[in-house]
Design a protein around this motif. Sequence first.
Motif, PDB file in Angstrom:
ATOM      1  N   UNK A  29       0.803  -1.206   0.000  1.00 28.14           N
ATOM      2  CA  UNK A  29       0.000   0.000   0.000  1.00 28.14           C
ATOM      3  C   UNK A  29       0.843   1.265   0.000  1.00 28.14           C
ATOM      4  N   UNK A  30       1.939   1.261   0.762  1.00 27.98           N
ATOM      5  CA  UNK A  30       2.800   2.447   0.813  1.00 27.98           C
ATOM      6  C   UNK A  30       3.430   2.708  -0.555  1.00 27.98           C
ATOM      7  N   UNK A  31       3.997   1.666  -1.153  1.00 29.96           N
ATOM      8  CA  UNK A  31       4.631   1.845  -2.467  1.00 29.96           C
ATOM      9  C   UNK A  31       3.593   2.251  -3.506  1.00 29.96           C
ATOM     10  N   UNK A  32       2.403   1.613  -3.451  1.00 28.77           N
ATOM     11  CA  UNK A  32       1.353   1.985  -4.389  1.00 28.77           C
ATOM     12  C   UNK A  32       0.896   3.416  -4.198  1.00 28.77           C
ATOM     13  N   UNK A  33       0.711   3.836  -2.948  1.00 31.77           N
ATOM     14  CA  UNK A  33       0.303   5.214  -2.689  1.00 31.77           C
ATOM     15  C   UNK A  33       1.361   6.214  -3.103  1.00 31.77           C
ATOM     16  N   UNK A  34       2.632   5.852  -2.917  1.00 23.51           N
ATOM     17  CA  UNK A  34       3.762   6.714  -3.316  1.00 23.51           C
ATOM     18  C   UNK A  34       3.847   6.792  -4.841  1.00 23.51           C
ATOM     19  N   UNK A  35       3.857   5.636  -5.502  1.00 26.42           N
ATOM     20  CA  UNK A  35       4.064   5.604  -6.963  1.00 26.42           C
ATOM     21  C   UNK A  35       2.864   6.141  -7.733  1.00 26.42           C
ATOM     22  N   UNK A  36       1.669   5.961  -7.200  1.00 26.96           N
ATOM     23  CA  UNK A  36       0.463   6.439  -7.876  1.00 26.96           C
ATOM     24  C   UNK A  36       0.122   7.882  -7.527  1.00 26.96           C
ATOM     25  N   UNK A  37       0.940   8.494  -6.659  1.00 29.06           N
ATOM     26  CA  UNK A  37       0.723   9.899  -6.257  1.00 29.06           C
ATOM     27  C   UNK A  37      -0.722  10.121  -5.826  1.00 29.06           C
ATOM     28  N   UNK A  38      -1.193   9.310  -4.890  1.00 31.32           N
ATOM     29  CA  UNK A  38      -2.609   9.353  -4.515  1.00 31.32           C
ATOM     30  C   UNK A  38      -2.997  10.650  -3.832  1.00 31.32           C
ATOM     31  N   UNK A  39      -2.012  11.354  -3.257  1.00 29.17           N
ATOM     32  CA  UNK A  39      -2.288  12.651  -2.635  1.00 29.17           C
ATOM     33  C   UNK A  39      -1.509  13.757  -3.325  1.00 29.17           C
ATOM     34  N   UNK A  40      -1.379  13.649  -4.626  1.00 27.24           N
ATOM     35  CA  UNK A  40      -0.735  14.694  -5.409  1.00 27.24           C
ATOM     36  C   UNK A  40       0.756  14.798  -5.152  1.00 27.24           C
ATOM     37  N   UNK A  41       1.216  15.983  -4.764  1.00 26.53           N
ATOM     38  CA  UNK A  41       2.642  16.229  -4.578  1.00 26.53           C
ATOM     39  C   UNK A  41       3.152  15.880  -3.197  1.00 26.53           C
ATOM     40  N   UNK A  42       2.463  15.017  -2.472  1.00 29.48           N
ATOM     41  CA  UNK A  42       2.884  14.596  -1.137  1.00 29.48           C
ATOM     42  C   UNK A  42       3.119  13.084  -1.133  1.00 29.48           C
ATOM     43  N   UNK A  43       4.245  12.623  -1.692  1.00 27.41           N
ATOM     44  CA  UNK A  43       4.445  11.173  -1.822  1.00 27.41           C
ATOM     45  C   UNK A  43       4.465  10.439  -0.493  1.00 27.41           C
ATOM     46  N   UNK A  44       5.086  11.053   0.545  1.00 33.00           N
ATOM     47  CA  UNK A  44       5.130  10.358   1.835  1.00 33.00           C
ATOM     48  C   UNK A  44       3.732  10.195   2.414  1.00 33.00           C
TER      49      UNK A  44
END
Length: 452
Positions: A323-338
């Motif tokens: 989930x972390x890698x997917x959320x980071x790589x898919x930019x689920x929150x725009x310009x906030x990868x962490x």
Amino acid sequence: MTTPPPAAPAECEPPSTVSFPEALRYWFKLGCISFGGPAGQIALMHEELVERRRWISERRFLHALNYCMVLPGPEATQLAVYIGWLLHRTPGGIVAGTLFVLPSLLLLILLSWIYLAWGHLPLVAGVLYGVKPAVVAIVAAAGWRLGTRTLRNPSLILIALAAFIAIAVLHLPFPFVIAGAAVLGIAGGRLVPGHFAPAASGHGASGQPSLPALIGDDTPPPAHARPGWRTMLLPALAGIGIGMAAWGLLAATLGEGHALARMGGFFTKAALLTFGGAYAVLPYVVQNAVDNYHWLTPAQMIDGLALGETTPGPLIMIVSFVGFVGGWSQAVLGGQPFLGGVAGAVVATFFTFLPSFVFILAGGPVVEATRDDLRLTAPLTAISAAVVGVILSLALFFAWHVFRLGAAPRDWDAMAMIVAAGAALALIRYRLGTIPVIGACGIAGLVISYLR
């Protein structure tokens, strides 16, 4: 041989009660020290709860474990929820499961961030080069250990072989394989019941007769553990309602096609359709997270399993890494990868574990009323045999990528094979712990990378 002295009178009396704060402290401690995957975590619980604290008897412990193993999802977490529920009703089960998972979630978020931010550095890459073959050995060793305990007769060996072929060669969907094993178990329980009965469990792990426990072999189920519409239907409706509300909130605010909403749906499905513990869940996660949704690569999946092996808590916590890698790589929150990674990790963890709580809190009363029923244990035995084949198919998947077996033989990674063989020898022959083996392989990988 000298006969051991009889136990003191105080030792022959079961504990009078277990307070909720005392249980809370234990579950938090377990969440912080439960290394070694499901087998190690179950062993920790057995040693502490059955042999030392005597909160539950050997037979009741194993009966609860049998139910958790037949369920989809992580059996070690479910076992903690079950025992917490027996001791302190629904709040006890929720606290036990949550504290078992929470330390691992927080640590994996930190390690996943470090991995994505600095994993390309030569030092980190060298360590990971040695850790990846260790992962192959760890998965293969898990299949070996489970197989030595489970495959007790030709019927179970054939089921394991059929499951391996179905997954690794025919690429059949994982739920079909498990459903087929359950059907074979039901039929086998009627035709050759001796082949599908659970293994005998006589005395405690020490070989001595077990001392009385708070929840003993003959202790009647408490009021909240007796079958009834209130004890079964209410937890089921509450759990389903919470899950639907959480997913509906994601879909309403972000859209049904958003990565976080898809994660919620996928990990719910994974939790409902995968059986046999963490190693059995991983092939299904790999098929979808890597091949279908492209949230991460096969190499990242192997690295994630290595991180999962080095952190406390259930091994299925690798979904937090996914989930972390997917959320980071898919930019689920725009310009906030962490923050996107954190959101992905939390969503994956929540939807993966919610069904486990529902299964235990709603199904526990039925289990308490059906102890030693072959109709329940025969499908479990067959599924456990099939899981051996599934785990070995996962080891083959990882080996294919780590050793580069898809390339020409001259391009196979011989050094990775040597590291994996050494790790397997240490795990199976010398029974070393997972953490020391991973540490040694990481050092070996660093040395090999430096010499190249």
